[in-house]
Design an enzyme around this catalytic site. Sequence first.
Site, PDB file in Angstrom:
ATOM      1  NE  ARG A  19       4.498   1.311  -1.028  1.00 38.38           N
ATOM      2  CZ  ARG A  19       5.239   1.428   0.271  1.00 38.38           C
ATOM      3  NH1 ARG A  19       6.484   2.019   0.237  1.00 38.38           N
ATOM      4  NH2 ARG A  19       4.714   0.836   1.167  1.00 38.38           N
ATOM      5  CG  HIS A  54      24.101 -35.960  -4.801  1.00 39.92           C
ATOM      6  ND1 HIS A  54      24.690 -36.963  -4.445  1.00 39.92           N
ATOM      7  CD2 HIS A  54      25.119 -34.908  -4.680  1.00 39.92           C
ATOM      8  CE1 HIS A  54      25.807 -36.879  -4.439  1.00 39.92           C
ATOM      9  NE2 HIS A  54      26.168 -35.712  -4.394  1.00 39.92           N
ATOM     10  CD  GLU A 110      12.134 -10.892  -8.904  1.00 35.74           C
ATOM     11  OE1 GLU A 110      11.378 -10.302  -8.167  1.00 35.74           O
ATOM     12  OE2 GLU A 110      13.333 -10.917  -8.535  1.00 35.74           O
ATOM     13  CG  ASN A 113       0.150   2.354   3.680  1.00 37.17           C
ATOM     14  OD1 ASN A 113      -0.906   2.391   3.056  1.00 37.17           O
ATOM     15  ND2 ASN A 113       1.308   2.851   3.284  1.00 37.17           N
ATOM     16  N   GLY A 114      -0.802  -0.555   7.011  1.00 38.59           N
ATOM     17  CA  GLY A 114      -0.484  -1.322   8.131  1.00 38.59           C
ATOM     18  C   GLY A 114      -1.833  -2.196   8.402  1.00 38.59           C
ATOM     19  CB  CYS A 131      -0.959   0.005   1.181  1.00 41.39           C
ATOM     20  SG  CYS A 131      -1.833  -1.439   1.442  1.00 41.39           S
ATOM     21  CE  LYS A 151      12.288  -1.960  -5.077  1.00 38.14           C
ATOM     22  NZ  LYS A 151      13.139  -2.872  -5.752  1.00 38.14           N
ATOM     23  CD1 TRP A 202      -0.430  -5.695  -3.513  1.00 35.57           C
ATOM     24  CD2 TRP A 202      -0.664  -6.730  -1.378  1.00 35.57           C
ATOM     25  NE1 TRP A 202       0.047  -6.994  -3.611  1.00 35.57           N
ATOM     26  CE2 TRP A 202       0.100  -7.746  -2.086  1.00 35.57           C
ATOM     27  CE3 TRP A 202      -0.705  -7.015  -0.117  1.00 35.57           C
ATOM     28  CZ2 TRP A 202       0.445  -8.991  -1.866  1.00 35.57           C
ATOM     29  CZ3 TRP A 202      -0.405  -8.286   0.595  1.00 35.57           C
ATOM     30  CH2 TRP A 202       0.348  -9.472  -0.620  1.00 35.57           C
ATOM     31  CD  GLU A 212      19.072 -11.947  -6.560  1.00 33.80           C
ATOM     32  OE1 GLU A 212      18.442 -12.579  -5.638  1.00 33.80           O
ATOM     33  OE2 GLU A 212      18.646 -10.782  -6.965  1.00 33.80           O
ATOM     34  CE  LYS A 227      15.942 -10.232  -9.453  1.00 35.89           C
ATOM     35  NZ  LYS A 227      16.537  -9.985  -7.808  1.00 35.89           N
TER      36      LYS A 227
HETATM   37  O1  M6R Z   1      13.099  -4.983   1.022  1.00 36.04           O
HETATM   38  P1  M6R Z   1      13.705  -6.069   1.409  1.00 36.04           P
HETATM   39  O2  M6R Z   1      14.889  -6.489   1.009  1.00 36.04           O
HETATM   40  O3  M6R Z   1      13.553  -6.919   2.671  1.00 36.04           O
HETATM   41  O4  M6R Z   1      12.994  -7.384   0.301  1.00 36.04           O
HETATM   42  C1  M6R Z   1      12.999  -8.712   0.395  1.00 36.04           C
HETATM   43  C2  M6R Z   1      12.436  -9.507  -0.345  1.00 36.04           C
HETATM   44  O5  M6R Z   1      11.052  -9.367  -0.677  1.00 36.04           O
HETATM   45  C3  M6R Z   1      13.035  -8.890  -1.980  1.00 36.04           C
HETATM   46  O6  M6R Z   1      14.303  -8.953  -1.958  1.00 36.04           O
HETATM   47  C4  M6R Z   1      12.472  -9.559  -3.340  1.00 36.04           C
HETATM   48  O7  M6R Z   1      12.952 -11.135  -3.163  1.00 36.04           O
HETATM   49  C5  M6R Z   1      13.192  -8.773  -4.342  1.00 36.04           C
HETATM   50  N1  M6R Z   1      12.456  -7.766  -4.810  1.00 36.04           N
HETATM   51  C6  M6R Z   1      13.273  -9.805  -5.568  1.00 36.04           C
HETATM   52  O8  M6R Z   1      13.822  -9.179  -6.610  1.00 36.04           O
END
Ligand code: M6R
Length: 594
Positions: free
Chosen positions: A27, A490, A474, A98-99, A2, A589, A72, A467, A471
């Site tokens: 976001r 294995h 997503e 928010n919250g 949000c 985000k 959201w 990592e 990428k």
């Molecule tokens: O803001 P943060 O680093 O705590 O976010 C954690 C994950 O949600 C974040 O790293 C997420 O995996 C990435 N946006 C993926 O690219």
Amino acid sequence: MCGIVGYLGRSPARPILLDMLAKLEYRGYDSCGIAVQGNPLRVFKDIRRVKELTELVPRDVPGTIGIGHTRWATHGGVSPQNAHPHLDCSHEIAVVHNGIIDNYQELRAELMLEGHVFISETDTEVIAHLLEKYYQGILQEAMESTIARLRGSWAMVAVAAKERTLVSSRQGAPLVIGVGSDEYLVASDAPAILGYATSVVYLEDGDIAAINDVELSVSRQGQQVLQEPKDISWSDGATEKNGHEHYTLKEILEQPAVLRRTLVRYLEEKNVGEGPRALFQETTDDLTILACGTSYHAGLIAKHVIEGLLRIPVSVINASEYACRPYPPATLAIAITQSGETADVIAAARRIKEHGARVLAVTNIPYSSITTVADRVMYTDAGPEVGVAATKTYTAQLAALFELVRSSPRLRPQAKEILSAGFVELPDMVARVCAISADIEDCARFIAMHERAFIIGRGVNLPTAYEGALKMKELAYIHAEGYSAGELKHGPFALLDGQTPIIAVIAADETRQAMLSSIHEVKARRSPVVALSYEGDEAVEKLSDFVIRLPKATCPFSAVVNAVALQLLAYHAAKIRHCPIDFPRNIAKSVTVE
Ligand code: M6R
């Protein structure tokens, strides 16, 4: 997730609120709305994008005060009723929030008994009704009484039909107030106020901020507090695409500059006695790293480096798992979170503090929620990252973590020299990776034809493989799995066939020979191989179907160089597959719910 915006000034509120909401779209959200002050309040909501909301709101809506929200969904589905702003019964007060209000059900029951009629399923609506209950013509006073009744977390802004005021409050969720010329802006996230505000006030937990035409006043537990506005360090252009097709590409290509300024800052900062480095240096026995997603991968790389160079044992724990397992208490926890708002990380950091650990946060966002939990904060200097996929914030985290190691007195002098020299070379190496984006695109054309892939690595580049796979998932919606090269045999060998490419991450370190063996094994099972390798490695050239030739980096910097190459590979594959690169489906985000 949000996002909140608010405006009070002399200009029409409508276009400013909508523009600020558009700046928060990154976001992630599923509905949006604004309320413009006047008598009556004018409220507009839409369960589509800000673009559609913009078409819905008449251009000539009068009013120079207003609030807005991107929602959201958590409590209640995606519907116009559940979208914010929420109104009281008499439509005299509107609020965005928010919250999560933990005690909303009991408050709702109480208010319903008193005759309040609810139209949404949200927790937020109780705030509008509480404000109505306590409102006697001064919104700030109603806010004081309201927050005394709430349990949970909030960042909120309220507006009343008959007062020229905006009243906000924060508890456990971020809120910033931008100060412009003759105008004030409120937002949950600094990028929203860029281009309007020249300085900024960050609210702290428990603060109530009341803004009118004359002044901004902040009170904490009934006492006025003096809040000096601070200069905004991010420029408006930082949230523009600057000619690039996607934010994600722009942010990948910004990495040499981010690393360069990070390097200058870290190397120039001589006095580290009081800061995060000092806290890190006190740790000699055990260390826990708490993080999620990409930040978790940064934590795995830090573990490799800290254990290897400083001989301190490190546990890296997915923050969402921390509460579920009986982990031993640590003396120091590093909470890595680029947004500083990830609810799982904040909850885990709070819990580990209760067990006696001190918390060092590594974050990109000043005054974010993690900074209120942490004992010390190590800021990364990546600037705003709009693309939902973390790119430049990841390599900035790695730089910060490497710097903690580099500054440790436990580091042997020779290792310190190697780390310092590697740091200096790193920005140019990453620039060279960015310069071969077109070559990487050629490999991406091949990868993009497949629905699954393995990314394999060893040592410090095993988390790089994880990592890279994140990428690829997503951005390109390819089911990529990051895997230890040695572990493939294995079990996962059963999946290898001509349709399952293997992306092998190879570095010029002690793992190279074993990586070559893994590639031999994979080729024997007919899987095509795309190798990330350093220039001049002929053995890799001979074995692989495609080679991405990268600068030869030492450990741990190869993890940065390879990560950037994998970011570009995933980006180009996503573009070829027509994916919504900056805003992938279903993800946000900042993940502000546990
Ligand atoms: O803001 P943060 O680093 O705590 O976010 C954690 C994950 O949600 C974040 O790293 C997420 O995996 C990435 N946006 C993926 O690219």
